[in-house]
Write an enzyme that holds these catalytic residues in place. Structure first.
Site, PDB file in Angstrom:
ATOM      1  N   ASP A 199       0.876  -1.168   0.000  1.00 58.09           N
ATOM      2  CA  ASP A 199       0.000   0.000   0.000  1.00 58.09           C
ATOM      3  C   ASP A 199       0.917   1.224   0.000  1.00 58.09           C
ATOM      4  OD1 ASP A 199      -1.498   2.180   0.605  1.00 58.09           O
ATOM      5  OD2 ASP A 199      -2.567   1.288   2.299  1.00 58.09           O
ATOM      6  N   GLN A 202       0.742   6.504   0.753  1.00 59.91           N
ATOM      7  CA  GLN A 202       1.462   7.614   1.391  1.00 59.91           C
ATOM      8  C   GLN A 202       2.924   7.688   0.978  1.00 59.91           C
ATOM      9  OE1 GLN A 202       0.027   9.943   3.087  1.00 59.91           O
ATOM     10  NE2 GLN A 202      -1.959   9.020   3.505  1.00 59.91           N
ATOM     11  N   LYS A 225      -3.527  12.039  -3.876  1.00 60.75           N
ATOM     12  CA  LYS A 225      -2.563  12.370  -2.817  1.00 60.75           C
ATOM     13  C   LYS A 225      -1.222  12.817  -3.391  1.00 60.75           C
ATOM     14  CE  LYS A 225      -4.497   8.886   0.315  1.00 60.75           C
ATOM     15  NZ  LYS A 225      -5.177   9.540   1.414  1.00 60.75           N
ATOM     16  N   CYS A 365      -9.025   6.331   9.458  1.00 57.55           N
ATOM     17  CA  CYS A 365      -9.271   5.036   8.793  1.00 57.55           C
ATOM     18  C   CYS A 365      -8.256   3.986   9.231  1.00 57.55           C
ATOM     19  CB  CYS A 365      -9.267   5.165   7.272  1.00 57.55           C
ATOM     20  SG  CYS A 365     -10.641   6.103   6.660  1.00 57.55           S
TER      21      CYS A 365
HETATM   22  N1  PMP Z   1      -3.792   3.515   2.448  1.00 58.72           N
HETATM   23  C1  PMP Z   1      -3.250   4.550   3.077  1.00 58.72           C
HETATM   24  C2  PMP Z   1      -1.974   4.359   3.842  1.00 58.72           C
HETATM   25  C3  PMP Z   1      -3.889   5.787   3.043  1.00 58.72           C
HETATM   26  O1  PMP Z   1      -3.362   6.822   3.693  1.00 58.72           O
HETATM   27  C4  PMP Z   1      -5.085   5.930   2.308  1.00 58.72           C
HETATM   28  C5  PMP Z   1      -5.813   7.262   2.248  1.00 58.72           C
HETATM   29  N2  PMP Z   1      -5.968   7.881   3.485  1.00 58.72           N
HETATM   30  C6  PMP Z   1      -5.594   4.819   1.650  1.00 58.72           C
HETATM   31  C7  PMP Z   1      -4.923   3.633   1.738  1.00 58.72           C
HETATM   32  C8  PMP Z   1      -6.859   4.861   0.871  1.00 58.72           C
HETATM   33  O2  PMP Z   1      -6.747   5.743  -0.210  1.00 58.72           O
HETATM   34  P1  PMP Z   1      -8.043   6.097  -1.047  1.00 58.72           P
HETATM   35  O3  PMP Z   1      -9.021   6.675  -0.078  1.00 58.72           O
HETATM   36  O4  PMP Z   1      -7.552   7.096  -2.041  1.00 58.72           O
HETATM   37  O5  PMP Z   1      -8.539   4.846  -1.648  1.00 58.72           O
END
Ligand code: PMP
Length: 415
Positions: A199, A202, A225, A365
């Site tokens: 993932d 970030q 992002k 989240c």
């Molecule tokens: N993984 C990480 C580490 C994140 O910071 C985020 C977004 N906050 C996501 C996944 C999910 O990204 P998205 O909402 O653009 O799908």
């Protein structure tokens, strides 16, 4: 290094005021602001060559297809993928991870198998794997967070058994800023025959990332992002893996031959892009990548390390404030999560907003991490990007001093 004052002129939104004071945007881990070049690329597409891709025989369709495919090639070069065929356009990181879960995951994870994630995962890299584990009868195991907010990899050899099918790990925590040792974990996972999903929501926006050097099998990240628009994200898939995978969504564009009875699939990556894709936003993501490439990702990282160092020094002046995250800046991105007992993070956020400072408050989240590991109901989080300045950190710290005075006074009146 680049000149931050000059860079800021490229971002129209940074000129705006909030509640009569200049905006100080420190919510970049949620989404970044967009330079004029990205906004322009989006309107250029709609004003000059809007058309559907891949099937039209007319000029506009050819121009749109070329620009869309050029954006794919830019993404591939940006993360050093072997080629554009490794890049699948999706909506965001969440969709990228779900694509892997519902295709590769459901087909390859069997009863008694193991999926390994970390305690630092965003819900989008945890909940899909909970689902696959539940539906397929597999177990979900966690790489723990150490006391210094890095990953505790001391028991990795016990965690990574031959039954491990997948290791799904964040490269940078959106709560702690922790940069995880993904290359080492990937090598260890491959030794037991597991695949690895990173993932990179970030990490890719903030530091140089090379998928071939990391040797991962899947990587997911979001355009919004990294200076790009919302609604466009990326899934990198290693070729040997994508050739074996079933499609996710079925319909137009992703097929080669269709009869009333059956269908065969288009080549990778089109096999995974059913229906009309998000053409304009993909092209604008290409413009965002041009912008980042011109700045240099090493420079972006260097700027953010310096700014985070400064922020941590300034935070240390505030005795009442607890911060979370590694103190070693070589394993930390530009994220500072903090907590003040007695003052709810939402109240902090509201007072700061009145001063023009945009931060985020909540569980980000990552509810299990915040509640069960940091042991707080929520945190406030300031997160930096390439256009933020030390002067903005000062505004944040002045604001937090005001928060402390305001709520401190209120508390002493109550007492
Ligand atoms: N993984 C990480 C580490 C994140 O910071 C985020 C977004 N906050 C996501 C996944 C999910 O990204 P998205 O909402 O653009 O799908």
């Amino acid at each position: 290094m680049y000149d931050v004052a000059e860079i800021r002129k490229d971002f129209p939104i940074l000129e705006r005021q909030v509640h009569g004071v200049p905006l100080v945007y420190l919510d970049n881990a949620a989404t970044s602001q967009k330079p004029r070049a990205v906004i322009q690329a989006l309107s250029d597409y709609y004003e000059r060559y809007n058309a559907n891709v891949h099937r039209g025989a007319h000029t506009l369709a050819i121009e749109a297809t070329d620009a869309y495919e050029e954006a794919r090639a830019k993404v591939a070069r940006f993360i050093n993928a072997p080629g554009p065929e490794n890049i699948v356009f999706v909506r965001n990181t969440t969709e990228a991870i779900n694509l892997v879960a519902y295709t590769w995951g459901v087909a390859n994870v069997k009863a008694g198998d193991r999926i390994v994630v970390t305690e630092m995962e965003h819900h989008s890299n945890l909940v899909p794997w909970q689902h696959v584990a539940r539906v397929n009868g597999a177990e979900l195991k966690l790489i723990a967070m150490a006391k210094d907010y890095t990953l505790d990899t001391s028991d990795l050899d016990e965690l990574l058994t031959p039954a491990t099918r997948l290791v799904a790990i964040t490269q940078m925590s959106n709560v702690l800023g922790t940069i995880t040792p993904v290359a080492d974990i990937t090598a260890a996972a491959h030794r037991v025959g597991a695949l690895v999903l990173i993932d990179a929501a970030q990490s890719v926006p903030h530091m140089p990332v090379d998928v071939q050097a990391l040797d991962c099998d899947f990587m997911a990240f979001s355009g919004h992002k990294m200076l790009g628009p919302t609604g466009i994200g990326v899934l990198y898939i290693r070729s040997e893996v994508s050739e074996q995978m079933d499609p996710f969504l079925r319909g137009g564009e992703m097929v080669l031959e269709v009869t009333y009875e059956d269908a065969s699939w288009n080549e990778v990556p089109l096999k995974f892009e059913a229906g009309t894709p998000n053409i304009g936003d993909a092209i604008a993501l290409g413009a965002a990548i041009d912008y980042l490439t011109a700045l240099g990702m090493d420079n972006v990282r260097e700027h953010e390390v310096a700014l985070t160092r400064y922020a941590m020094e300034r935070f240390a002046e505030l005795e009442e404030v607890t911060t979370f995250g590694p103190s070693d800046l070589s394993v930390r991105g530009g994220v500072v999560s903090f907590y003040m007992s007695e003052i709810h993070p939402h109240d902090i956020g509201q007072v700061l907003d009145q001063l023009g400072v945009a931060i985020r408050a909540g569980h980000h989240c990552a509810m299990p991490l915040v509640r069960s590991r940091l042991m707080v109901p929520a945190t406030a989080r300031a997160s930096f990007y390439l256009y933020n300045t030390e002067a903005e950190v000062d505004v944040l710290i002045d604001g937090l001093n005001q928060v402390l005075r305001y709520f401190g006074d209120a508390a002493s009146k109550r007492a």
